[in-house]
Design an enzyme around this catalytic site. Structure first.
Site, PDB file in Angstrom:
ATOM      1  N   ALA A  25      46.322  23.635   9.988  1.00 28.36           N
ATOM      2  CA  ALA A  25      46.107  23.334   8.583  1.00 28.36           C
ATOM      3  C   ALA A  25      44.542  23.454   8.475  1.00 28.36           C
ATOM      4  O   ALA A  25      43.411  23.001   9.175  1.00 28.36           O
ATOM      5  CB  ALA A  25      46.402  21.774   8.078  1.00 28.36           C
ATOM      6  N   HIS A  26      43.860  24.205   7.319  1.00 29.56           N
ATOM      7  CA  HIS A  26      42.554  24.472   7.176  1.00 29.56           C
ATOM      8  C   HIS A  26      42.112  24.172   5.930  1.00 29.56           C
ATOM      9  O   HIS A  26      40.976  24.633   5.696  1.00 29.56           O
ATOM     10  CB  HIS A  26      42.372  25.794   7.556  1.00 29.56           C
ATOM     11  CG  HIS A  26      43.000  26.873   7.137  1.00 29.56           C
ATOM     12  ND1 HIS A  26      42.868  27.357   5.332  1.00 29.56           N
ATOM     13  CD2 HIS A  26      44.260  27.213   7.345  1.00 29.56           C
ATOM     14  CE1 HIS A  26      43.745  28.235   5.094  1.00 29.56           C
ATOM     15  NE2 HIS A  26      44.548  28.415   6.112  1.00 29.56           N
ATOM     16  N   ARG A  27      42.747  23.403   5.093  1.00 33.16           N
ATOM     17  CA  ARG A  27      42.089  23.192   3.720  1.00 33.16           C
ATOM     18  C   ARG A  27      41.722  21.893   3.553  1.00 33.16           C
ATOM     19  O   ARG A  27      40.906  21.671   2.556  1.00 33.16           O
ATOM     20  CB  ARG A  27      43.368  22.952   2.518  1.00 33.16           C
ATOM     21  CG  ARG A  27      44.110  24.404   2.526  1.00 33.16           C
ATOM     22  CD  ARG A  27      45.169  24.483   1.526  1.00 33.16           C
ATOM     23  NE  ARG A  27      45.880  25.632   1.372  1.00 33.16           N
ATOM     24  CZ  ARG A  27      45.322  26.937   0.824  1.00 33.16           C
ATOM     25  NH1 ARG A  27      44.317  26.828   0.254  1.00 33.16           N
ATOM     26  NH2 ARG A  27      46.124  27.989   0.676  1.00 33.16           N
ATOM     27  N   GLY A  28      41.540  20.957   4.681  1.00 34.23           N
ATOM     28  CA  GLY A  28      40.776  19.644   4.705  1.00 34.23           C
ATOM     29  C   GLY A  28      39.714  19.827   5.261  1.00 34.23           C
ATOM     30  O   GLY A  28      38.956  21.021   5.609  1.00 34.23           O
TER      31      GLY A  28
END
Length: 221
Positions: free
Chosen positions: A94-97
């Site tokens: 995941a890379h949106r945080g």
């Protein structure tokens, strides 16, 4: 001597001059038993350091676990060179945080349900993946595509394109738009094997009209 096709039921389809089988080339349909991988007839992979029996899935798709949520689907008559790797969606973080650290993976209560990327990777028919190419999560490679050595493929690649580089880009189309439409309509990879065997010269000639003359009646309707 009439044209003939290799034996699609063999795991090692190449017989060397001394009569032995070439262990470094396999028909993947018989070399891979994985619930998340589908491979069509006559698609082969070659490796100068072939894995042991049962190890081809781990070699080609190292991040695709049995419990992964995505699939790798490869069509018929594809050719996969040494060093090709499919980086499947399960490898993505995941890379949106703020962080990309996968905390859930280290907790047995959450690891099986945690997969931020679940896109399937799809490869069409008669695709040549050159030496060391990498296919990234969610790639969709059309039929008749040539992927150059070392290319890194992302996103959608149109049918009968030649792509090279990182990221892979279309450098040319193999046929005109009209010819590509006709080739896709002919779908020679789905013909009865006798028709494919008889059409080998036409298939290797680059002459679409000559190939069409070999089509079974159902393909001409």
């Amino acid at each position: 001597m009439p044209a003939r096709l290799p034996d699609a039921t063999r795991i090692h389809p190449i017989t060397l001059p001394d009569g032995s089988s070439h262990a470094g080339t396999v028909f993947l349909k018989h070399a891979i038993d994985h619930p998340r991988i589908e491979v069509g007839d006559f698609t082969y992979a070659s490796d100068f350091d072939p894995p042991s029996a049962g190890g081809w899935a781990d070699r080609l798709v190292p991040y695709l676990f049995d419990f992964a949520q995505e699939k790798l689907v490869i069509g018929k008559f594809c050719q996969i060179a040494h060093g090709v790797r499919f980086i499947s969606a399960a490898a993505n973080h995941a890379h949106r945080g703020i962080t990309t650290f996968p905390f859930q993976v280290f907790d047995p209560d959450t690891m099986l349900g945690y997969q931020p990327d679940t896109r399937d990777t799809l490869v069409g028919h008669d695709v040549w993946l050159g030496y060391g190419a990498q296919v990234m999560p969610g790639a969709r490679i059309g039929s008749g595509v040539i992927v150059g050595a070392g290319a890194v493929v992302r996103g959608a690649v149109p049918d009968y394109a030649v792509v090279t580089g990182n990221p892979a880009r279309v450098v040319r189309m193999r046929f005109s738009d009209t010819e590509i439409a006709e080739l896709l309509a002919l779908a020679w990879w789905n013909w009865p094997l006798g028709h494919i065997a008889a059409a080998q010269d036409a298939l290797q000639s680059g002459n679409v009209a000559a190939l069409a003359r070999h089509a079974p009646a159902s393909s001409c309707q």
